[in-house]
Write an enzyme that holds these catalytic residues in place. Structure first.
Site, PDB file in Angstrom:
ATOM      1  N   LYS A   1      -0.524   4.641   4.659  1.00  0.00           N
ATOM      2  CA  LYS A   1      -1.387   3.678   5.351  1.00  0.00           C
ATOM      3  C   LYS A   1      -0.836   3.389   6.745  1.00  0.00           C
ATOM      4  CE  LYS A   1      -3.847  -0.705   4.818  1.00  0.00           C
ATOM      5  NZ  LYS A   1      -5.153  -0.097   5.161  1.00  0.00           N
TER       6      LYS A   1
ATOM      7  N   HIS B   1       0.836  -1.193   0.000  1.00  0.00           N
ATOM      8  CA  HIS B   1       0.000   0.000   0.000  1.00  0.00           C
ATOM      9  C   HIS B   1       0.878   1.253   0.000  1.00  0.00           C
ATOM     10  CE1 HIS B   1      -3.236  -2.764   1.222  1.00  0.00           C
ATOM     11  NE2 HIS B   1      -4.058  -1.844   0.768  1.00  0.00           N
TER      12      HIS B   1
END
Length: 270
Positions: free
Chosen positions: A162, A158
């Protein structure tokens, strides 16, 4: 699911919040009723449509759900665990349905969500992409056929912003595989490896996490044997896939009885 469903979006000024506003604008059966940001945000008072780049919608970003009680049917929340619990409590008290895309809940918070959902309909899923939810079904089949004689690894990536790791989607992948194989994920999961780890235990399910750049979301489950391996991968190229799934969940949940539901049920995959 006839007629329009009015949605409110909390965390409207964030990356996902803006995408949700855009998704609501483009969906025929969804009407954006309210957009909420935290108190003190510089975005309070801004038109939500202009913020999301879709033009003026005459929906002004507010700093409290209390100002929007009569403006929506379903609350959509992709914020943070503590905030989502507060918002769910509000929805119960005001008899509103809720769609939760937040991840990173601890066990105590999950118990709270289950209790609240006895009083109002809630869809909660770590990933609302149609493709990811289909992937979970494929993982069940792969685990049934190959799981007992392969090494299983889950790799996810990600963007740098995140906050939780592994992702909720990766953990759900592990849960699906472990349940299919009759294992307890809490006992068989291995989160990262370092140093002299010894030979791999066949019963374990490994997790590896990447945080880099602007990756939207990439997940791979590997079933590796001697001589071959199967990889099941999903790659998201835009947050819009999650936003569209949330709108689909909103249209569905507003017609349900109180209870805790997931995207598998929304999509009819159960």
């Amino acid at each position: 699911m006839g007629g329009q469903v009015r949605v409110a979006i909390v965390g409207a000024g964030g990356r996902m919040g803006r995408t949700l506003i855009e998704a609501a604008y483009h969906q025929e059966h969804i009407l954006l009723g309210a957009a909420i940001e935290r108190a003190g945000s510089s975005l309070v008072g801004v038109d939500a449509g202009e913020l999301a780049g879709v033009g003026k919608l005459n929906v002004i970003i507010m700093d409290s759900l209390d100002y929007a009680t009569d403006d929506f049917d379903v609350l959509i929340d992709f914020t943070a665990p503590d905030a989502s619990i507060v918002h769910l409590d509000w929805c119960v008290r005001h008899k509103k349905a809720m769609v939760i895309g937040t991840t990173g809940f601890n066990q105590a918070q999950k118990i709270q969500i289950n209790a609240f959902a006895e009083q109002t309909p809630v869809v909660m899923a770590p990933n609302m992409s149609v493709g990811v939810n289909l992937m979970w079904k494929l993982l069940e089949l792969a685990a049934e056929v190959m799981g007992d004689y392969t090494d299983i690894e889950i790799i996810e990536g990600h963007h740098r912003h995140k906050k939780d790791a592994p992702s909720g989607t990766a953990l759900k992948m592990g849960e699906v595989i472990a349940k299919t194989l009759g294992r307890d994920l809490e006992k068989c999961a291995v989160y990262g490896r370092e140093g002299i780890t010894g030979e791999r235990d066949r019963e374990t399910i490994g997790f590896a996490t990447i945080r880099a750049g602007d990756l939207v979301g990439e997940h791979t489950a590997m079933f590796a044997d001697i001589g071959e391996r199967l990889e099941i991968t999903h790659k998201a190229s835009s947050r819009m896939t999650f936003a569209n799934g949330a709108m689909r969940a909103a249209r569905w949940v507003v017609e349900q009885k109180p209870g805790l539901y997931d995207m598998q049920q929304v999509l009819g995959l159960n």
